[in-house]
Design a protein around this motif. Structure first.
Motif, short mmCIF file in Angstrom:
data_model
loop_
_atom_site.label_atom_id
_atom_site.label_comp_id
_atom_site.label_asym_id
_atom_site.label_seq_id
_atom_site.Cartn_x
_atom_site.Cartn_y
_atom_site.Cartn_z
N TYR A 44 -2.65 99.55 105.42
CA TYR A 44 -3.09 100.16 104.17
C TYR A 44 -4.29 99.46 103.54
O TYR A 44 -4.90 100.00 102.61
CB TYR A 44 -1.93 100.23 103.17
N PHE A 45 -4.66 98.29 104.04
CA PHE A 45 -5.89 97.67 103.53
C PHE A 45 -7.12 98.48 103.95
O PHE A 45 -8.18 98.32 103.36
CB PHE A 45 -6.01 96.23 104.04
N TRP A 46 -6.97 99.30 104.96
CA TRP A 46 -8.10 100.13 105.41
C TRP A 46 -8.22 101.42 104.62
O TRP A 46 -9.08 102.24 104.90
CB TRP A 46 -7.96 100.42 106.90
N THR A 47 -7.39 101.62 103.63
CA THR A 47 -7.47 102.83 102.81
C THR A 47 -8.37 102.65 101.59
O THR A 47 -8.65 103.62 100.88
CB THR A 47 -6.08 103.26 102.32
N PHE A 48 -8.83 101.42 101.33
CA PHE A 48 -9.59 101.18 100.11
C PHE A 48 -10.99 101.76 100.17
O PHE A 48 -11.64 101.92 99.14
CB PHE A 48 -9.62 99.68 99.79
N GLY A 49 -11.48 102.08 101.37
CA GLY A 49 -12.74 102.79 101.45
C GLY A 49 -12.63 104.18 100.83
O GLY A 49 -13.51 104.62 100.09
N ALA A 50 -11.52 104.88 101.12
CA ALA A 50 -11.29 106.19 100.52
C ALA A 50 -11.07 106.07 99.01
O ALA A 50 -11.55 106.90 98.23
CB ALA A 50 -10.08 106.86 101.17
N ILE A 51 -10.34 105.03 98.58
CA ILE A 51 -10.10 104.82 97.15
C ILE A 51 -11.42 104.59 96.42
O ILE A 51 -11.67 105.15 95.34
CB ILE A 51 -9.15 103.64 96.95
N LEU A 52 -12.29 103.78 97.02
CA LEU A 52 -13.59 103.51 96.40
C LEU A 52 -14.44 104.77 96.33
O LEU A 52 -15.15 104.99 95.34
CB LEU A 52 -14.31 102.41 97.19
#
Length: 440
Positions: A44-52
């Motif tokens: 889930y650390f790789w989801t922060f691109g979508a969050i940003l």
């Protein structure tokens, strides 16, 4: 190694075929966000691109709407913000979303940065991808500072005064930069006009660099928690639905936190003095920036010399760009670096401590601890990264990405008790794999 997937999008209607033959936009989206191969072990650390990406959209939309009602003048700025809060339909919601959205944006970007540092996402061949991320971060900091001055409260005015006076310490060009920002002999009406114009412009620059950032990501491919490349179709899965569902879930969860601040604690992350109109004759007892600037503010105050403080403050951000060349280890993921892992978490605690010190008065023990933390901040990049890479003995890396998911010797098993054997070829098909991967 390029990880760009080959598009197999085939238009069905005559209109779609006509359009695709002249502008293959749908095929580009299909290859980039549907068939694009991603490592199957992403967390889930790789989801922060979508969050940003989601928060960048929120900030631009709310910012454009607020700009319709804001008056960028020293005499009317504060009152126009109050007008937005009280008289504009849902103006309070737009302002609280914009103000708290900036904090959520920075929270997500700090997680994104620490993830990149932990998993070695800055290492070859992803140096340009990482450098574009650092540029985005610098543009975010400039945009956030300019936005913080626009309400023209006490903290806005004095924050603008302190930062523009600090810039004057830069040799040769410092005075010129200060005069250009002031538009006169001190912070005043021309200053807020300049700040408003730049604050409106920079988000569009951020959006442009984000496009380059995503493009670079699709050229080099995504890193993963193991830090090893995709070697076959068994190591990857299509971006949709595997990554998109995870991204959507994480974004919704983050939005719930964001909504809690907007509706229940909208002023928690702000400063009370900024609800008092700017007054050049009354200096606040303790001038502090927003929380996401506090670590760098602590570094600035840790140095007794004004120019030295400015150099270290900007250097604390610029040094991030040199991580790909300062880290001498050939292993990407810190999971397999037992010595460096300890230093990394010390670095994280040190950064949080600098943020806490930035909110404290610059006196006594706070200054001493701030200097110690500042020394370690730079030592992590200039000493720890190079030396750990030279002398550390890393753990053995897994043979493949699939092995990190199923376990060694369990090719194609999903690892769940009572589960059924899973077809290892149920990743992305060969047509979607890059040529370099097919040859391997």
């Amino acid at each position: 190694m390029s990880a760009h997937a080959t598009s197999i999008y085939v238009p069905k209607s005559r209109i779609a075929k006509w359009f695709e033959s002249r502008l293959p936009l749908v095929g580009l989206v299909h290859s980039s966000f549907i068939a694009y191969p991603v490592p199957r072990n992403l967390n889930y650390f790789w989801t922060f691109g979508a969050i940003l990406s989601a928060f960048l959209g929120i900030q631009i939309v709310t910012g454009v709407w607020l700009a319709m009602h804001y008056e960028p003048s020293a005499g009317a700025a504060f009152e126009s913000v109050e007008h937005i809060m009280r008289d504009v339909n849902y103006g309070w919601l737009l302002r609280y979303m914009h103000a708290n959205g900036a904090s959520m944006f920075f929270l997500a970007v700090y997680v994104h940065i620490f993830r990149a540092l932990y998993y070695g996402s800055y290492k070859a061949p992803r140096e340009v991808l990482y450098l574009l991320g650092v540029i985005i971060y610098l543009l975010m900091m400039a945009t956030a500072f300019l936005g913080y001055t626009l309400p023209w409260g006490q903290m806005s005015f004095w924050g603008a005064t302190v930062i523009t006076n600090i810039l004057a310490a830069i040799p040769i060009v410092g005075d010129s930069i200060q005069s250009l920002l002031w538009g006169g002999y001190s912070v005043g009406n021309p200053t807020i006009n300049r700040f408003f114009s730049l604050h409106y412009l920079l988000p569009w620059m951020i959006a442009g660099v984000v496009v380059l950032h995503v493009w670079a990501l699709h050229v080099t491919g995504q890193n993963n928690p193991a830090g090893i490349p995709i070697k076959s179709s068994k190591d990857a899965v299509p971006f949709t639905p595997y990554a998109t569902v995870k991204d959507a879930f994480a974004t919704v969860a983050f939005m719930i936190i964001f909504a809690w601040f907007v509706f229940y604690q909208p002023n928690y992350l702000g400063h009370a003095d900024n609800y008092v109109p700017a007054n050049a004759s009354v200096t606040p007892a303790h001038i502090v920036p927003e929380w996401y600037f506090l670590p760098f503010y602590a570094i600035l105050r840790a140095v007794p010399d004004k120019l030295g403080g400015v150099i270290l403050m900007f250097g604390a951000v610029i040094i991030l760009a040199f991580a790909p060349w300062l880290d001498t280890s050939r292993v990407r993921s810190t999971n397999y670096r037992p010595v460096y892992k300890v230093f990394f978490w010390v670095f994280v605690v040190n950064a949080i401590l600098l943020g806490w010190l930035g909110a404290k008065p610059p006196e006594g023990g706070y200054v001493i601890v701030g200097r110690i933390c500042t020394v370690y901040y730079f030592a992590h990049f200039l000493l720890v990264m190079p030396l750990c890479g030279l002398f550390e003995t890393p753990k053995a890396l897994p043979g493949s990405i699939l092995e990190t998911v199923t376990g060694p010797g369990q090719q194609g098993w999903d690892g769940r008790q009572g589960g059924q054997p899973q077809d290892p070829d149920k990743g992305i098909p060969d047509w979607a794999m890059p040529d370099a991967v097919k040859r391997s």
